[in-house]
Design a protein around this motif. Sequence first.
Motif, PDB file in Angstrom:
ATOM      1  N   ASP A  57       0.906  -1.193  -0.046  1.00 49.57           N
ATOM      2  CA  ASP A  57      -0.021  -0.249  -0.072  1.00 49.57           C
ATOM      3  C   ASP A  57       1.020   1.410   0.139  1.00 49.57           C
ATOM      4  N   CYS A  58       1.059   1.744  -1.289  1.00 49.78           N
ATOM      5  CA  CYS A  58       1.958   2.999  -1.168  1.00 49.78           C
ATOM      6  C   CYS A  58       1.255   4.115  -2.175  1.00 49.78           C
ATOM      7  N   ASP A  59       1.859   4.858  -2.918  1.00 56.75           N
ATOM      8  CA  ASP A  59       1.245   5.713  -3.768  1.00 56.75           C
ATOM      9  C   ASP A  59      -0.075   5.288  -4.602  1.00 56.75           C
ATOM     10  N   PRO A  60      -1.080   5.988  -4.604  1.00 52.14           N
ATOM     11  CA  PRO A  60      -2.365   5.610  -5.175  1.00 52.14           C
ATOM     12  C   PRO A  60      -2.399   5.382  -6.496  1.00 52.14           C
ATOM     13  N   SER A  61      -1.191   6.388  -7.143  1.00 54.93           N
ATOM     14  CA  SER A  61      -1.337   6.469  -8.625  1.00 54.93           C
ATOM     15  C   SER A  61      -0.509   5.182  -9.008  1.00 54.93           C
ATOM     16  N   MET A  62       0.178   4.610  -8.257  1.00 54.90           N
ATOM     17  CA  MET A  62       0.782   3.503  -8.870  1.00 54.90           C
ATOM     18  C   MET A  62      -0.157   2.127  -8.653  1.00 54.90           C
ATOM     19  N   ASP A  63      -1.221   2.481  -8.325  1.00 58.66           N
ATOM     20  CA  ASP A  63      -2.350   1.162  -8.126  1.00 58.66           C
ATOM     21  C   ASP A  63      -2.237   0.197  -9.318  1.00 58.66           C
ATOM     22  N   GLY A  64      -1.824  -1.136  -9.188  1.00 61.81           N
ATOM     23  CA  GLY A  64      -2.013  -1.897 -10.344  1.00 61.81           C
ATOM     24  C   GLY A  64      -1.040  -3.126 -10.013  1.00 61.81           C
ATOM     25  N   ASP A  65      -0.762  -3.937 -10.870  1.00 59.93           N
ATOM     26  CA  ASP A  65       0.054  -5.504 -10.720  1.00 59.93           C
ATOM     27  C   ASP A  65       1.112  -5.317 -11.371  1.00 59.93           C
ATOM     28  N   PHE A  66       2.374  -5.676 -10.883  1.00 62.98           N
ATOM     29  CA  PHE A  66       3.531  -5.832 -11.311  1.00 62.98           C
ATOM     30  C   PHE A  66       3.876  -7.450 -11.216  1.00 62.98           C
ATOM     31  N   VAL A  67       4.062  -7.947 -12.359  1.00 60.35           N
ATOM     32  CA  VAL A  67       4.452  -9.206 -12.236  1.00 60.35           C
ATOM     33  C   VAL A  67       5.988  -9.502 -12.363  1.00 60.35           C
ATOM     34  N   LEU A  68       6.670  -9.997 -11.385  1.00 56.74           N
ATOM     35  CA  LEU A  68       8.297 -10.279 -11.486  1.00 56.74           C
ATOM     36  C   LEU A  68       8.537 -11.039 -12.583  1.00 56.74           C
ATOM     37  N   ASP A  69       7.560 -12.124 -12.649  1.00 56.45           N
ATOM     38  CA  ASP A  69       8.161 -13.263 -13.864  1.00 56.45           C
ATOM     39  C   ASP A  69       9.499 -13.772 -13.821  1.00 56.45           C
ATOM     40  N   GLY A  70      10.009 -14.118 -12.386  1.00 62.47           N
ATOM     41  CA  GLY A  70      11.292 -14.603 -12.565  1.00 62.47           C
ATOM     42  C   GLY A  70      12.370 -13.335 -12.102  1.00 62.47           C
ATOM     43  N   ARG A  71      12.051 -12.221 -12.271  1.00 65.40           N
ATOM     44  CA  ARG A  71      13.141 -11.094 -12.130  1.00 65.40           C
ATOM     45  C   ARG A  71      13.334 -11.002 -10.631  1.00 65.40           C
ATOM     46  N   GLY A  72      14.340 -10.354 -10.240  1.00 61.71           N
ATOM     47  CA  GLY A  72      14.536 -10.223  -8.790  1.00 61.71           C
ATOM     48  C   GLY A  72      14.054  -9.103  -8.299  1.00 61.71           C
TER      49      GLY A  72
END
Length: 197
Positions: A57-72
């Motif tokens: 829960d941080c900046d509301p403007s960054m609402d969304g998913d970020f998939v690492l997909d194996g990245r660190g």
Amino acid sequence: MATYHRASVGPHWRGIRAHLGAERSRRGTVMLDRDVDGLLAGLHRTIRWTPPVLRIDCDPSMDGDFVLDGRGLVLKPSFFLRTPAVMHDARDAAECILIYPAPVGPDQGPGVWAAGPPAGALGNLLGRTRASVLTAIADGVTTTGALAGRLDISAAAVSQHTAVLREAGLITTRRHHGNVLHNPTETGLTLLSRPNR
């Protein structure tokens, strides 16, 4: 900005860096003891780990998913942030950086904001460097390497000073997964006029 930094941050930079070093050491110990689950679960009250999802829960403007997909995922403690932040390059998401607040407790604050080594009778009694080692350990800087970095002395010098402090009953030392961890005793905390933990 440079003038402001020199006046308000610069005099305390060594203490700030030492605090961040102690935070990294503490998190490393948590990971060794409780694995990645324990590390991620205890980063901050606004970060929730429900495998395989890390909710931040941080900046509301960054609402969304970020998939690492194996990245660190790189964890960076921050002295100045009070809420977590996430950084990544959308064009080249080779890694994602989670910046989380490094808490400053009431016992640690004086060590961060104090300018220079301990003064007065304690420095005269123990020697200024040894008094600085004891103070840093009471501030939560527990490993030999972190103490050497905070005090700008060699690891060998730290080992000599901690040996004397241990013999005097002011600290305890134990090995933990290849690290040497130092903690103040009740006597050491009393000598520093710190509350017992």
